[in-house]
Design an enzyme around this catalytic site. Structure first.
Site, PDB file in Angstrom:
ATOM      1  N   LYS A 196       0.817  -1.225   0.000  1.00 49.61           N
ATOM      2  CA  LYS A 196       0.000   0.000   0.000  1.00 49.61           C
ATOM      3  C   LYS A 196       0.843   1.266   0.000  1.00 49.61           C
ATOM      4  O   LYS A 196       2.038   1.251   0.224  1.00 49.61           O
ATOM      5  CB  LYS A 196      -1.007  -0.045   1.157  1.00 49.61           C
ATOM      6  CG  LYS A 196      -2.183  -0.962   0.792  1.00 49.61           C
ATOM      7  CD  LYS A 196      -3.331  -0.896   1.741  1.00 49.61           C
ATOM      8  CE  LYS A 196      -4.467  -1.792   1.212  1.00 49.61           C
ATOM      9  NZ  LYS A 196      -5.518  -2.012   2.199  1.00 49.61           N
ATOM     10  N   ARG A 231      -3.714 -10.056   4.937  1.00 57.15           N
ATOM     11  CA  ARG A 231      -4.135 -10.107   3.523  1.00 57.15           C
ATOM     12  C   ARG A 231      -2.973  -9.611   2.675  1.00 57.15           C
ATOM     13  O   ARG A 231      -2.598  -8.447   2.777  1.00 57.15           O
ATOM     14  CB  ARG A 231      -5.384  -9.237   3.351  1.00 57.15           C
ATOM     15  CG  ARG A 231      -5.992  -9.254   1.967  1.00 57.15           C
ATOM     16  CD  ARG A 231      -7.255  -8.392   1.935  1.00 57.15           C
ATOM     17  NE  ARG A 231      -7.869  -8.406   0.633  1.00 57.15           N
ATOM     18  CZ  ARG A 231      -7.499  -7.623  -0.376  1.00 57.15           C
ATOM     19  NH1 ARG A 231      -6.517  -6.770  -0.243  1.00 57.15           N
ATOM     20  NH2 ARG A 231      -8.108  -7.699  -1.537  1.00 57.15           N
TER      21      ARG A 231
HETATM   22  N1  HH2 Z   1      -7.591  -3.716   0.849  1.00 54.47           N
HETATM   23  C1  HH2 Z   1      -7.982  -3.744  -0.444  1.00 54.47           C
HETATM   24  C2  HH2 Z   1      -9.064  -4.533  -0.838  1.00 54.47           C
HETATM   25  N2  HH2 Z   1      -9.743  -5.286   0.050  1.00 54.47           N
HETATM   26  N3  HH2 Z   1     -10.031  -6.053   2.252  1.00 54.47           N
HETATM   27  C3  HH2 Z   1      -9.675  -6.029   3.542  1.00 54.47           C
HETATM   28  N4  HH2 Z   1     -10.329  -6.770   4.444  1.00 54.47           N
HETATM   29  N5  HH2 Z   1      -8.612  -5.262   3.982  1.00 54.47           N
HETATM   30  C4  HH2 Z   1      -7.905  -4.475   3.143  1.00 54.47           C
HETATM   31  O1  HH2 Z   1      -6.984  -3.773   3.615  1.00 54.47           O
HETATM   32  C5  HH2 Z   1      -8.270  -4.469   1.765  1.00 54.47           C
HETATM   33  C6  HH2 Z   1      -9.354  -5.281   1.346  1.00 54.47           C
HETATM   34  C7  HH2 Z   1      -7.240  -2.937  -1.449  1.00 54.47           C
HETATM   35  O2  HH2 Z   1      -6.173  -3.644  -1.965  1.00 54.47           O
HETATM   36  P1  HH2 Z   1      -6.196  -4.514  -3.313  1.00 54.47           P
HETATM   37  O3  HH2 Z   1      -7.271  -5.542  -3.308  1.00 54.47           O
HETATM   38  O4  HH2 Z   1      -4.833  -5.046  -3.499  1.00 54.47           O
HETATM   39  O5  HH2 Z   1      -6.428  -3.438  -4.468  1.00 54.47           O
HETATM   40  P2  HH2 Z   1      -7.713  -2.936  -5.269  1.00 54.47           P
HETATM   41  O6  HH2 Z   1      -8.731  -2.467  -4.279  1.00 54.47           O
HETATM   42  O7  HH2 Z   1      -7.172  -1.818  -6.130  1.00 54.47           O
HETATM   43  O8  HH2 Z   1      -8.250  -4.092  -6.076  1.00 54.47           O
END
Ligand code: HH2
Length: 250
Positions: A196, A231
């Site tokens: 992040k 995660r």
């Molecule tokens: N962060 C993201 C998405 N889902 N769920 C939980 N429980 N906690 C988090 O910190 C979290 C999450 C964002 O990251 P990512 O899925 O890698 O990216 P994007 O939202 O751009 O698909």
């Protein structure tokens, strides 16, 4: 500590969008030691526009069904804010829902009753959340808000619940760091800090895919704080770092 591997079936996720073979990647995450694979069809990065639920279902359902068919015993979660998507994903084989809105959809807790669930803290919507970072005491307010949502979910028969402070969701980089520094010691906390922005701001790395060492540093910090579920994008590297850390703890 257990690992939730990230599988984004999106064209625009901040770090791993546009994967050519999402099912293959999901299987690899399991082979690398993920305890759960989290399948998401909507990017929730700051500024992202919402995705039509029909399109979200079209993205995640075939991937969940294929992973379920290939790995009947694996734990699969669906990363969604929409009860209609959650219900269809459960039908397709998902075991639990990971909801970054903490159950904002009025039907969500009904759909998730009798199942484990992840409730994450955020404010507003991904598109606008960067304008909602005004807290008196970010740590106290985030955990109070999560406890309030957990009480509603529990009353609706949802559980066990994992609570997640929502690193980067309506949080400045400084607030994300503060939430990690002052993680409470309590059971069933989930942290999602992998690759992040606050890491990139500390290390000067603009490209999320390069932020692995910083992500591992957060993983070890979380292990020391007794976090239950992390995660992550980089399952194999995180697993290896945790193996060495665990051996050092004796
Ligand atoms: N962060 C993201 C998405 N889902 N769920 C939980 N429980 N906690 C988090 O910190 C979290 C999450 C964002 O990251 P990512 O899925 O890698 O990216 P994007 O939202 O751009 O698909």
């Amino acid at each position: 500590m257990r690992l939730m591997g990230i599988l984004n079936v999106t064209p625009d996720s901040f770090s791993d969008g546009g994967l050519p073979d999402p099912v293959g990647r999901g299987l690899r995450l399991l082979d690398e030691g993920a305890d759960c694979v989290d399948v998401g069809g909507e990017s929730t990065r700051p500024g992202a526009d919402p995705v039509d639920p029909e399109e979200e279902r079209r993205r995640v359902l075939p991937v969940i069904a294929a992973l379920r068919a290939a790995r009947p015993m694996a734990t699969l979660s669906v990363d969604t804010r929409r009860a209609s998507v959650a219900a269809a994903a459960i039908e397709a084989g998902a075991d639990l829902v990971n909801d970054v809105s903490g159950g904002a959809d009025p039907d969500m807790f009904r759909v998730c009753a009798g199942r484990p669930m992840v409730l994450m803290h955020m404010r507003a919507e991904p598109r606008t959340m960067a304008d909602h970072t005004d807290y008196r005491d970010v740590v106290a307010e985030v955990w109070e808000a999560l406890d309030a949502r957990a009480a509603v979910a529990t009353a609706a028969g949802v559980g066990p619940l994992w609570l997640d402070p929502g690193i980067g969701f309506a949080k400045t980089p400084a607030q994300s760091l503060e939430l990690l520094r002052r993680l409470p010691r309590r059971p069933r906390i989930l942290v999602g800090a992998s690759r992040k922005r606050f890491i990139g701001e500390l290390t000067g790395q603009a490209d999320p895919a390069t932020r692995i060492e910083g992500s591992l540093a957060v993983a070890l910090h979380c292990a020391a704080r007794g976090v239950d579920l992390l995660r992550v994008h980089d399952v194999a590297a995180t697993r290896r770092a945790l193996q060495v850390w665990a051996a050092l703890q004796g």
